[in-house]
Design an enzyme around this catalytic site. Structure first.
Site, PDB file in Angstrom:
ATOM      1  N   HIS A 187       0.804  -1.209   0.000  1.00 47.02           N
ATOM      2  CA  HIS A 187       0.000   0.000   0.000  1.00 47.02           C
ATOM      3  C   HIS A 187       0.848   1.275   0.000  1.00 47.02           C
ATOM      4  O   HIS A 187       0.347   2.352  -0.281  1.00 47.02           O
ATOM      5  CB  HIS A 187      -0.979   0.005   1.178  1.00 47.02           C
ATOM      6  CG  HIS A 187      -0.358   0.221   2.516  1.00 47.02           C
ATOM      7  ND1 HIS A 187      -0.183  -0.773   3.450  1.00 47.02           N
ATOM      8  CD2 HIS A 187       0.117   1.336   3.100  1.00 47.02           C
ATOM      9  CE1 HIS A 187       0.358  -0.279   4.542  1.00 47.02           C
ATOM     10  NE2 HIS A 187       0.554   1.011   4.353  1.00 47.02           N
ATOM     11  N   ASP A 218       0.001  -7.484   1.283  1.00 46.17           N
ATOM     12  CA  ASP A 218       0.527  -6.144   1.527  1.00 46.17           C
ATOM     13  C   ASP A 218       2.050  -6.122   1.578  1.00 46.17           C
ATOM     14  O   ASP A 218       2.651  -5.443   2.414  1.00 46.17           O
ATOM     15  CB  ASP A 218      -0.042  -5.548   2.816  1.00 46.17           C
ATOM     16  CG  ASP A 218       0.143  -4.037   2.864  1.00 46.17           C
ATOM     17  OD1 ASP A 218       0.215  -3.426   1.788  1.00 46.17           O
ATOM     18  OD2 ASP A 218       0.223  -3.469   3.971  1.00 46.17           O
ATOM     19  N   GLY A 292       3.133   6.511   8.388  1.00 42.79           N
ATOM     20  CA  GLY A 292       4.519   6.592   7.925  1.00 42.79           C
ATOM     21  C   GLY A 292       5.330   5.380   8.292  1.00 42.79           C
ATOM     22  O   GLY A 292       6.384   5.120   7.704  1.00 42.79           O
ATOM     23  N   ASN A 293       4.849   4.590   9.287  1.00 41.34           N
ATOM     24  CA  ASN A 293       5.555   3.378   9.699  1.00 41.34           C
ATOM     25  C   ASN A 293       5.332   2.207   8.741  1.00 41.34           C
ATOM     26  O   ASN A 293       5.987   1.169   8.864  1.00 41.34           O
ATOM     27  CB  ASN A 293       5.129   2.936  11.099  1.00 41.34           C
ATOM     28  CG  ASN A 293       5.901   3.618  12.204  1.00 41.34           C
ATOM     29  OD1 ASN A 293       5.375   4.461  12.926  1.00 41.34           O
ATOM     30  ND2 ASN A 293       7.176   3.260  12.340  1.00 41.34           N
ATOM     31  N   SER A 294       4.404   2.339   7.817  1.00 44.02           N
ATOM     32  CA  SER A 294       4.118   1.232   6.907  1.00 44.02           C
ATOM     33  C   SER A 294       5.370   0.768   6.185  1.00 44.02           C
ATOM     34  O   SER A 294       6.100   1.571   5.593  1.00 44.02           O
ATOM     35  CB  SER A 294       3.091   1.660   5.868  1.00 44.02           C
ATOM     36  OG  SER A 294       1.809   1.721   6.416  1.00 44.02           O
ATOM     37  N   GLY A 352     -12.250 -11.801 -12.261  1.00 44.67           N
ATOM     38  CA  GLY A 352     -11.894 -10.614 -13.027  1.00 44.67           C
ATOM     39  C   GLY A 352     -12.948  -9.532 -12.976  1.00 44.67           C
ATOM     40  O   GLY A 352     -13.191  -8.841 -13.962  1.00 44.67           O
TER      41      GLY A 352
END
Length: 446
Positions: A187, A218, A292-294, A352
């Site tokens: 993400h 992720d 911001g830690n992602s 799809g």
């Protein structure tokens, strides 16, 4: 970072239309309605409604105002923003701040397609090469001091800055190898066109290429042209025990507070969380995680990376603190290795389509059968070739009702690409039966 909303089960939410087949619309959780929506909003699989990852970016001023509101006690407002991918979160909150130039957040939700790889437009790096994520055993001897843990770990942590048509996203990454492989969250780079990696130890900045990205777990792998980078030491999360010390190192609020370390413990192992309609088994920690830690590192007492930080839990009703989540290295290894080797993850059958509960798409839900409204159909899919179109309503799959996205996903369990799924469709007052062949999810990216 994704945020997981945990609110009163009796609260009602006005959830707009738009959801992906394997993910649900970006919205806040709905009280046990069965409409599992996805987003990178995380919640406990057994209780919270499903959230989904948002890709809309809010202006920096909005993020700042929400942050200040949170500091002043208006936590309800802050948890409404998905900070990971930029969209509003239903239950979980991304750990990603958005900069000026992004769309204003208006509280609406946008549909998310079944596959997420197409959302990342960064130039691709060659795959293969033999690099793998190696997990070291827990060393014998005394644990390191927090100061030594920081000194050992921070050279291997980087700042990630992604630029897209909507603005910029900021996150964290972990250096995997000396020759420039870097792990971060999907993400963090989803929807971006260019990505810049900056070392926190003053070692410079690099333009990054995308090796591979997987929205379901992720995880993403980037590649920069460099040599002699300080690679992190990765430990085996399988050796963790509840109560072990844990340290989170990353860039809360993006470039404003780079290289921040927070401490806590391992609060729970294999916590089942429903994220964007997918169930993930995550490490729960009390170490503070923020926007911001992602993509940052969760580190053990020996300075080994044992998790990739990805989510935190928030609420606009309850006071929630110290509930952060990380992807265990034991489960990340297989994904990272396959992304490096092939650039994608195989073995995931898909129809799809982008769908959402029909009640969010029509003025009078009682006038049509309950099912999943087809928002769009990928033209690379067999479903398109068989005649499935936007505006159709999928009322059954293999003879079972599909009022919620989870019901449709359940019918794909145990199937492989090439297997067929029988769909009962409602269109213009008539029912149709379509037999569609499932395809590999990554083939829908283009």
């Amino acid at each position: 970072m994704y945020s997981y909303y945990f609110d009163r089960p009796d609260m009602e939410y006005n959830i707009p239309p738009g959801a992906g087949e394997d993910r649900a619309p970006v919205l806040r959780p709905v009280p046990d309605s069965g409409e599992g929506e996805k987003r990178r909003v995380v919640r406990r699989a057994a209780e919270a409604p499903r959230p989904r990852r948002n890709r809309r970016r809010a202006r920096a001023v909005v993020v700042l105002c929400l942050f200040l509101a949170l500091m002043l006690g208006s936590g309800a407002a802050a948890v409404l923003l998905n900070l990971r991918g930029g969209r509003p979160l239903p239950a979980l909150e991304d750990l990603m701040p958005w900069e000026d130039g992004a769309e204003d957040w208006d509280g609406r939700f946008a549909p998310v397609p079944e596959t997420q790889e197409s959302e990342t437009l960064v130039k691709r790096a060659p795959v293969g090469g033999g690099t793998v994520l190696s997990l070291s055993p827990e060393p014998e001897g005394e644990a390191l001091s927090p100061r030594d843990i920081y000194d050992k770990s921070v050279p291997s942590i980087v700042s990630i800055r992604g630029e897209g048509d909507w603005g910029a996203s900021l996150g964290t990454g972990i250096i995997l190898s000396e020759d420039g492989y870097i792990i971060t969250n999907h993400h963090v780079i989803a929807g971006t066109r260019t990505v810049t990696v900056t070392r926190l130890d003053g070692g410079g900045s690099y333009d990054a290429l995308l090796v591979g990205s997987d929205g379901q777990t992720d995880l993403a792998v980037l590649k920069v042209e460099a040599a002699g980078l300080p690679a992190a030491e990765f430990g085996d999360s399988a050796s963790l025990r509840v109560g072990d010390p844990a340290y989170a190192i990353g860039n809360p609020l993006g470039e404003q507070l780079m290289g921040t370390m927070t401490d806590g413990i391992i609060s729970y192992l294999d916590r089942a969380m429903s994220v964007d309609g997918y169930e993930m088994q995550l490490i729960q920690t009390s170490a503070a995680l923020n926007s911001g830690n992602s993509g940052g590192a969760l580190v053990n007492q020996y300075g080994q990376v044992i998790g990739v930080t990805t989510l935190k839990m928030s609420s606009n009703w309850n006071t929630i603190e110290g509930l952060g989540f990380a992807i265990p290295t034991a489960s990340a290894k297989a994904i990272v290795d396959e992304l490096i080797a092939a650039g994608h993850i195989g073995g995931r059958p898909a129809i799809g389509v982008t769908v959402g509960p029909v009640k969010y798409y029509v003025e009078d839900p009682d006038a049509v059968p309950q099912g999943l409204w087809v928002e769009s159909v990928d033209e690379n899919s067999d479903a398109w070739r068989k005649g499935l179109r936007a505006g159709d309503i999928i009322v059954e799959a293999n003879g079972l009702p599909t009022p919620a996205i989870a019901d449709l996903n359940a019918q794909k369990e145990g199937l492989q690409a090439g297997d067929s799924l029988e769909l009962k469709i409602f269109r213009d007052g008539d029912y149709l039966i379509l037999s569609v062949e499932l395809v590999e999810q990554y083939t829908l990216a283009g």
